[in-house]
Motif scaffolding. Structure first.
Motif, PDB file in Angstrom:
ATOM      1  N   THR A 210      -7.512 -10.149  -4.546  1.00  0.00           N
ATOM      2  CA  THR A 210      -7.229  -8.786  -4.644  1.00  0.00           C
ATOM      3  C   THR A 210      -6.194  -8.150  -3.530  1.00  0.00           C
ATOM      4  OG1 THR A 210      -9.297  -8.298  -5.415  1.00  0.00           O
ATOM      5  CG2 THR A 210      -8.208  -6.249  -4.645  1.00  0.00           C
ATOM      6  N   VAL A 211      -6.498  -8.721  -2.308  1.00  0.00           N
ATOM      7  CA  VAL A 211      -5.329  -8.358  -1.153  1.00  0.00           C
ATOM      8  C   VAL A 211      -4.243  -8.961  -1.420  1.00  0.00           C
ATOM      9  CG1 VAL A 211      -5.217  -8.409   1.290  1.00  0.00           C
ATOM     10  CG2 VAL A 211      -7.360  -7.763   0.342  1.00  0.00           C
ATOM     11  N   GLY A 212      -4.211 -10.472  -1.925  1.00  0.00           N
ATOM     12  CA  GLY A 212      -2.940 -10.899  -2.053  1.00  0.00           C
ATOM     13  C   GLY A 212      -1.906 -10.474  -3.197  1.00  0.00           C
ATOM     14  N   ALA A 213      -2.741 -10.031  -4.287  1.00  0.00           N
ATOM     15  CA  ALA A 213      -2.110  -9.023  -5.353  1.00  0.00           C
ATOM     16  C   ALA A 213      -1.295  -7.990  -4.668  1.00  0.00           C
ATOM     17  CB  ALA A 213      -2.854  -8.694  -6.498  1.00  0.00           C
ATOM     18  N   THR A 214      -1.968  -7.418  -3.856  1.00  0.00           N
ATOM     19  CA  THR A 214      -1.423  -6.163  -3.235  1.00  0.00           C
ATOM     20  C   THR A 214      -0.318  -6.306  -2.313  1.00  0.00           C
ATOM     21  OG1 THR A 214      -3.882  -5.296  -3.230  1.00  0.00           O
ATOM     22  CG2 THR A 214      -2.248  -4.176  -1.830  1.00  0.00           C
ATOM     23  N   ILE A 215      -0.341  -7.538  -1.704  1.00  0.00           N
ATOM     24  CA  ILE A 215       0.779  -7.974  -0.845  1.00  0.00           C
ATOM     25  C   ILE A 215       2.100  -8.085  -1.748  1.00  0.00           C
ATOM     26  CG2 ILE A 215       1.804  -9.899   0.487  1.00  0.00           C
ATOM     27  CD1 ILE A 215      -1.387 -10.091   1.871  1.00  0.00           C
ATOM     28  N   VAL A 216       1.960  -8.729  -2.802  1.00  0.00           N
ATOM     29  CA  VAL A 216       3.020  -9.021  -3.924  1.00  0.00           C
ATOM     30  C   VAL A 216       3.535  -7.710  -4.374  1.00  0.00           C
ATOM     31  CG1 VAL A 216       3.575  -9.941  -6.129  1.00  0.00           C
ATOM     32  CG2 VAL A 216       2.038 -11.350  -4.457  1.00  0.00           C
ATOM     33  N   ALA A 217       2.794  -6.729  -4.665  1.00  0.00           N
ATOM     34  CA  ALA A 217       3.189  -5.365  -5.194  1.00  0.00           C
ATOM     35  C   ALA A 217       3.799  -4.537  -4.054  1.00  0.00           C
ATOM     36  CB  ALA A 217       1.758  -4.638  -5.701  1.00  0.00           C
ATOM     37  N   GLY A 218       3.236  -4.941  -2.826  1.00  0.00           N
ATOM     38  CA  GLY A 218       3.666  -4.317  -1.761  1.00  0.00           C
ATOM     39  C   GLY A 218       5.047  -4.552  -1.478  1.00  0.00           C
ATOM     40  N   LEU A 219       5.452  -6.002  -1.700  1.00  0.00           N
ATOM     41  CA  LEU A 219       6.625  -6.377  -1.101  1.00  0.00           C
ATOM     42  C   LEU A 219       7.653  -5.931  -2.162  1.00  0.00           C
ATOM     43  CD1 LEU A 219       8.031  -8.799   0.574  1.00  0.00           C
ATOM     44  CD2 LEU A 219       7.313 -10.418  -0.925  1.00  0.00           C
TER      45      LEU A 219
END
Length: 198
Positions: A49-58
């Motif tokens: 979940t946090v990894g997907a948030t990082i991708v979206a944030g990037l």
């Protein structure tokens, strides 16, 4: 004769107690392994979940400032947008790194609980920062876009409608992700407490 009989019964009782203790120890080990597997599964979900948030944030950190720059927004607004998104992304990466240091399969339960509690607290308190920041940023966005597009322009109406829908959908997704992280962290902390009681 009677002493031998009593002695034999005592020996048999000791043997049964020993067998019972072994079974209880095995049951405790199996129970602990089961709980740790469950914790590991939840940690994996948390990391994804946090990894997907990082991708979206990037993606947002790269795309949004460029979009607003090409729309003709002020350099102050574009820079503030880039800075806001970069800080949010950076804080999310820090939390991902903190999660990466947690070993629920074999790690010390006290240390694991402390680290996970910090991550949970960060996500629970994030609303206090995020909501005012989003309100200020959205107000500034509207001010910038009204200055560029006006109000009667058909493109402006489409932009405002799209931005409104995007804000609502983004807000719902963000709130759900935040709640999911807090929920999984709470469940893992409850399981750690259960293991500590055993």
């Amino acid at each position: 004769m009677e002493n031998t009989f009593i002695s034999h019964e005592l020996e048999e009782m000791r043997s049964q107690i020993s067998i019972l203790k072994q079974q209880l120890e095995k049951q405790t080990i199996i129970n602990e392994e089961h709980i740790r597997r469950s914790m590991k599964s939840k940690m994996s979900s948390l990391n994804k979940t946090v990894g997907a948030t990082i991708v979206a944030g990037l993606f947002a950190t790269i795309f949004c400032p460029m979009f607003f720059y090409y729309q003709g927004c002020s350099i102050w607004f574009v820079s503030a947008t880039a800075l806001m998104l970069a800080v949010c992304l950076g804080l999310t990466i820090v939390q991902k790194m903190n999660l990466g240091r947690i070993d629920v399969s074999q790690g010390n339960l006290v240390e694991t609980a402390e680290k996970l509690s910090k991550v949970k607290t960060h996500y629970k308190k994030w609303y206090r920062v995020a909501i005012p920041m989003i309100i200020i940023w959205l107000s500034w966005t509207i001010y910038e876009m009204v200055g560029i597009l006006g109000v009667d322009n058909p493109y402006a109406i489409g932009f405002y409608c799209g931005a409104g829908v995007g804000c609502i959908v983004g807000g719902i997704i963000g709130a759900r992700i935040n709640r999911k992280v807090v929920r999984h962290a709470s469940e893992i902390l409850a399981q750690i407490e259960e293991l500590q009681k055993d």
